[in-house]
Structures are given as structure tokens and as C-alpha cells.
Design an enzyme around this catalytic site. Structure first.
Site, PDB file in Angstrom:
ATOM      1  N   THR A  77      56.198  29.572  28.535  1.00  0.00           N
ATOM      2  CA  THR A  77      56.345  28.630  29.528  1.00  0.00           C
ATOM      3  C   THR A  77      55.612  28.533  30.500  1.00  0.00           C
ATOM      4  O   THR A  77      54.940  29.608  30.881  1.00  0.00           O
ATOM      5  CB  THR A  77      57.603  28.703  29.971  1.00  0.00           C
ATOM      6  OG1 THR A  77      58.102  27.695  30.845  1.00  0.00           O
ATOM      7  CG2 THR A  77      58.145  29.995  30.906  1.00  0.00           C
ATOM      8  N   GLN A  78      55.147  27.210  30.967  1.00  0.00           N
ATOM      9  CA  GLN A  78      54.140  27.185  31.960  1.00  0.00           C
ATOM     10  C   GLN A  78      55.169  27.257  33.388  1.00  0.00           C
ATOM     11  O   GLN A  78      54.423  27.288  34.703  1.00  0.00           O
ATOM     12  CB  GLN A  78      53.969  25.516  32.174  1.00  0.00           C
ATOM     13  CG  GLN A  78      53.006  25.200  31.110  1.00  0.00           C
ATOM     14  CD  GLN A  78      52.815  23.687  30.953  1.00  0.00           C
ATOM     15  OE1 GLN A  78      52.858  23.008  32.039  1.00  0.00           O
ATOM     16  NE2 GLN A  78      52.038  23.140  30.181  1.00  0.00           N
ATOM     17  N   CYS A  79      56.231  27.673  33.404  1.00  0.00           N
ATOM     18  CA  CYS A  79      57.067  27.779  34.469  1.00  0.00           C
ATOM     19  C   CYS A  79      56.730  29.244  34.985  1.00  0.00           C
ATOM     20  O   CYS A  79      56.571  30.150  34.089  1.00  0.00           O
ATOM     21  CB  CYS A  79      58.542  27.557  34.417  1.00  0.00           C
ATOM     22  SG  CYS A  79      59.380  26.089  33.884  1.00  0.00           S
ATOM     23  N   SER A 134      36.115  40.937  40.897  1.00  0.00           N
ATOM     24  CA  SER A 134      37.004  41.109  39.714  1.00  0.00           C
ATOM     25  C   SER A 134      36.888  39.749  38.912  1.00  0.00           C
ATOM     26  O   SER A 134      37.090  39.706  37.741  1.00  0.00           O
ATOM     27  CB  SER A 134      38.493  41.209  40.075  1.00  0.00           C
ATOM     28  OG  SER A 134      39.062  40.232  40.641  1.00  0.00           O
ATOM     29  N   THR A 193      41.315  41.279  43.735  1.00  0.00           N
ATOM     30  CA  THR A 193      42.947  40.417  43.553  1.00  0.00           C
ATOM     31  C   THR A 193      42.808  39.254  42.457  1.00  0.00           C
ATOM     32  O   THR A 193      43.798  39.138  41.763  1.00  0.00           O
ATOM     33  CB  THR A 193      43.384  39.926  44.895  1.00  0.00           C
ATOM     34  OG1 THR A 193      42.398  39.035  45.355  1.00  0.00           O
ATOM     35  CG2 THR A 193      43.756  40.674  45.773  1.00  0.00           C
ATOM     36  N   ASP A 194      41.448  38.778  42.288  1.00  0.00           N
ATOM     37  CA  ASP A 194      41.537  37.671  41.325  1.00  0.00           C
ATOM     38  C   ASP A 194      42.117  37.827  40.042  1.00  0.00           C
ATOM     39  O   ASP A 194      42.712  37.009  39.251  1.00  0.00           O
ATOM     40  CB  ASP A 194      40.259  37.104  41.432  1.00  0.00           C
ATOM     41  CG  ASP A 194      39.782  36.280  42.652  1.00  0.00           C
ATOM     42  OD1 ASP A 194      40.617  36.015  43.514  1.00  0.00           O
ATOM     43  OD2 ASP A 194      38.737  36.074  42.735  1.00  0.00           O
ATOM     44  N   THR A 215      37.473  42.186  47.320  1.00  0.00           N
ATOM     45  CA  THR A 215      37.243  42.075  48.487  1.00  0.00           C
ATOM     46  C   THR A 215      37.477  42.916  49.574  1.00  0.00           C
ATOM     47  O   THR A 215      36.783  43.271  50.543  1.00  0.00           O
ATOM     48  CB  THR A 215      38.418  40.821  48.727  1.00  0.00           C
ATOM     49  OG1 THR A 215      38.111  39.685  48.415  1.00  0.00           O
ATOM     50  CG2 THR A 215      38.352  40.741  50.639  1.00  0.00           C
ATOM     51  N   THR A 262      51.750  38.810  38.851  1.00  0.00           N
ATOM     52  CA  THR A 262      50.429  37.525  38.831  1.00  0.00           C
ATOM     53  C   THR A 262      50.423  37.169  40.277  1.00  0.00           C
ATOM     54  O   THR A 262      51.142  37.479  41.150  1.00  0.00           O
ATOM     55  CB  THR A 262      51.563  36.444  38.426  1.00  0.00           C
ATOM     56  OG1 THR A 262      50.522  35.467  37.872  1.00  0.00           O
ATOM     57  CG2 THR A 262      52.541  35.853  39.206  1.00  0.00           C
TER      58      THR A 262
HETATM   59  N1  ASP Z   1      36.875  37.582  44.519  1.00  0.00           N
HETATM   60  C1  ASP Z   1      37.591  38.602  44.815  1.00  0.00           C
HETATM   61  C2  ASP Z   1      37.694  39.686  43.609  1.00  0.00           C
HETATM   62  O1  ASP Z   1      38.759  39.444  42.828  1.00  0.00           O
HETATM   63  C3  ASP Z   1      38.905  38.409  45.732  1.00  0.00           C
HETATM   64  C4  ASP Z   1      39.739  39.376  45.946  1.00  0.00           C
HETATM   65  O2  ASP Z   1      39.428  40.635  45.913  1.00  0.00           O
HETATM   66  O3  ASP Z   1      40.542  39.238  46.760  1.00  0.00           O
HETATM   67  O4  ASP Z   1      37.148  40.529  43.476  1.00  0.00           O
END
Ligand code: ASP
Length: 351
Positions: free
Chosen positions: A275-277, A56, A87-88, A11, A164
Site C-alpha cells: 500500500t502507498q499508505c 548514505s 539517515t537518507d 551527516t 522509515t
Molecule cells: N545525506 C545524508 C545521508 O544520508 C543525510 C543524513 O545523514 O541525515 O548520508
């Protein structure tokens, strides 16, 4: 001070496509023109771009290898590295690099943004410029302040393999639930030096870029059927499974589940209990319902994240081939600060 900015996409670098109104990757020159600060400071910033830039969500292990190789090839020329990334899947890539770059003595800081750099309220510039400052920071002895792979986002610096993505909308998009942040940026950047990992001083950087993607995540849920479990565990070529369990590592005590897991482990598949937590660790044996997992030979994932565990498995399978004894041993060992041994878990010195 010289920093290499490795531009992979995300992004942070996107522009709106007028035809569809959706965001798509732009190019490095458009990005540079939007951030004149890059050329105005005391830190020299060179840029190197992936071609094409990618969202990503399209990142695959070969892209991790290229990122790690780029750091390795330019290692002697720069004081530190900043990776611009979507970020993904940032936590997956950053975790993978923490395993691919052994004995790192320089910072590799991943960052990105929730809004594109050209947007008025964007978090892009702040994240980018602070990440560059962190990548260039030295301690009193002139050593890199943070010689680790990290994620910097919205004022927090996290160890990569503890991070995460926790929120799709907030600027505070990342968390590190089982390890404190390594630094906090406000008016000053406050580093928690006692939490920062340092490789042995004379150990040379080693690159490990081989991966094997034959892994799967199997998330348990009430009502899960034998057919679903068997389908995953009988995937052709499968090497490892992240078994996402309940609470402190618990699973239904059905005989068929034990038998499916045992059969897979007997066929050489490595299964790790995670763990899923989103916070806390696996404690196999605490409840009776986790005993069959232990009996079947499922390993504890301790307090690792799913992102780090998947990346670690892929790297170990790629590097070590069929040496399952060694892989099982290393999955139970902290290689880059990704797991906490039980006796130091949340001890007062790490908080
Ligand atoms: N879909 C974008 C990516 O991961 C989301 C982002 O960058 O925040 O490339």
C-alpha cells in the site's frame, strides 16, 4: 562491556566544505575528537571506519554486504554493534542487515543525526551515546536486551525492518507505523521486552550477503499509462516489483493493467502489492478492484515497508536464484519480524 562502532558516514560525521558550503563526509579522527565521551564511560568502544565514508545516498547493496560481514567477522569479540549511517537510506541498510544476519543474538543498532556532530544544537551525541548504551544493555538473565537489528533515533528504538524516514527536517526523523517502538529513552531507557524478537537460543549466526538488485518500484497514480507500466515490467533482467497500490491494496480495474501484470508474472517476475499508505496493511479481496491483482498472481505485502520489501526481495533473489516457489513462500512469511500475520495485527498485546 565492549561495543564496536562501525562508521559508514552520514551527516553525523560531516563537516562543511568552505568552497561550496555543502556538507561532506569528514574522517573518524575528527569525529573522535568531537566526542570525548566515547573514551570516558564504562563501555569500551572500538571504532572501525569505512574508507571512504559515504553519504548514505551513495549506499549500494555491496555496502550492506560489507556492513553485515563486518558484524559477522567481529561477532565474538563484542557485546553489541552500533552502525553510524546517514539517515537518507538508513532504513534500507538496516532492513537489509536484518535479513543478512540470521539468528542474531546481539544488538546491531543503526543511528545517525540530522545535524553534524560539531554543531551546537546537534542531535548526534544523544543518539550515539544512547545507541551505545542500548547495544550494551543486558536483561536480568545476562542476555543482550535487544538482540535485533534496530534503528535508534530521537529517543525511539525501532525494529530496523519496520522503520522509515518520515521527516527531512525534524529531529524525530524516523517512524515505525505498523509496529510499536521496542524501547523509549527518557531519564531511563524503558524496554518493551514482550515486543523484542529473540532467535532460537542455540541457533548459530548465519550470514547471507548475496543480493540481486533487479527489482523495481512501480507506484500507481490516477492517469498512469500502459506505456509507463509496460516499460517498467519489461525492464531487462527484472526479477521483482514492489507495486505501490492505493489504500488496502487496490488498483485501477483496467483490462490492460491486469494483462501487463499477468504477462509479467507468467514471465517469472514476482510482483508484491504494497500500500502507498504509510500505515496499515494490504487486504487483497476486500474491494472488487483488488480482485484482478489476485487473479494475476500478485502477492500481498501485508504491512511491510517499501524499504524492507525491496531489501528482502534483493536478498531472496540473491540467495535463492531462480527458485521462485520458495521466494514467493518466503515473501509471504515473516523472516525477521518485518510483517505481521493478520490475526495478530495490532492486537492489544503488541500495542
Ligand atoms: N545525506 C545524508 C545521508 O544520508 C543525510 C543524513 O545523514 O541525515 O548520508
Amino acid at each position: 562491556m565492549k561495543i564496536l562502532l562501525i562508521f559508514t558516514g552520514g551527516t553525523i560525521s560531516m563537516v562543511r566544505n568552505p568552497a561550496t558550503d555543502a556538507l561532506r563526509p569528514a574522517d573518524m579522527d575528527t569525529f573522535k575528537a568531537t566526542v570525548p565521551e566515547l573514551e570516558a564511560g564504562e563501555i569500551t568502544v572500538d571504532m572501525l571506519s569505512f574508507d571512504p565514508l559515504i553519504d548514505s545516498s551513495d549506499v549500494v547493496p555491496e555496502n550492506w554486504a560489507l556492513m553485515a560481514q563486518t558484524v559477522y567477522d567481529n561477532y565474538d569479540k563484542y557485546d553489541g554493534f552500533v552502525v553510524l549511517h546517514g539517515t537518507d537510506t538508513m532504513s534500507y541498510s538496516a532492513s537489509a542487515l536484518s535479513f543478512m544476519l540470521e539468528n542474531l543474538h546481539k544488538p546491531v543498532i543503526f543511528t545517525g543525526s540530522q545535524l553534524p556532530v560539531g554543531v551546537l544544537r546537534s542531535d548526534a551525541k544523544e543518539n550515539l551515546l544512547t545507541a551505545i548504551e542500548i547495544a550494551a544493555a543486558k536483561d536480568k538473565q545476562g542476555r543482550a536486551m535487544v538482540p535485533e537489528v534496530c534503528v535508534f533515533f530521537e529517543n525511539h528504538l525501532f525494529r530496523a525492518n519496520r522503520s522509515t524516514k518520515q521527516n527531512a527536517e525534524h529531529f524525530e526523523a524516523f517512524a515505525s507505523n505498523n509496529y510499536p517502538s521496542l524501547a523509549k529513552a527518557g531519564v531511563h531507557i524503558f524496554y518493551r521486552e514482550h515486543l523484542i524478537h529473540r532467535a532460537q537460543e542455540d541457533a548459530p549466526l548465519r550470514l547471507h550477503v548475496k543480493t540481486d538488485p533487479h527489482v523495481a518500484v512501480l507506484k500507481l497514480f490516477p492517469g498512469i499509462t500502459k506505456d509507463v507500466v509496460a516499460a517498467v515490467l519489461n525492464t531487462p533482467g527484472l526479477r521483482g516489483v514492489v507495486l505501490e497500490t492505493y489504500g488496502s491494496g487496490n488498483a485501477p480495474s483496467f483490462d490492460w493493467l491486469y494483462e501487463c501484470l499477468k504477462d509479467a508474472i507468467d514471465r517469472g517476475i514476482i510482483i508484491v502489492d504494497k500500500t502507498q499508505c504509510s500505515a496499515g496493511r494490504v487486504e487483497m479481496g476486500r474491494y472488487e478492484v483488488s480482485l484482478p491483482l489476485m487473479k494475476a498472481g500478485v502477492l500481498s505485502g501485508h504491512d511491510i515497508t517499501t524499504e524492507a520489501l525491496l531489501a528482502k526481495m534483493m536478498c531472496l533473489f540473491g540467495e535463492l536464484g531462480n527458485d521462485n516457489d520458495q521466494i514467493r513462500r518466503l515473501l509471504d512469511t515473516s523472516l525477521a519480524g518485518e510483517i505481521t500475520c493478520s490475526d495478530e495485527f495490532f492486537s492489544p498485546t503488541t500495542l
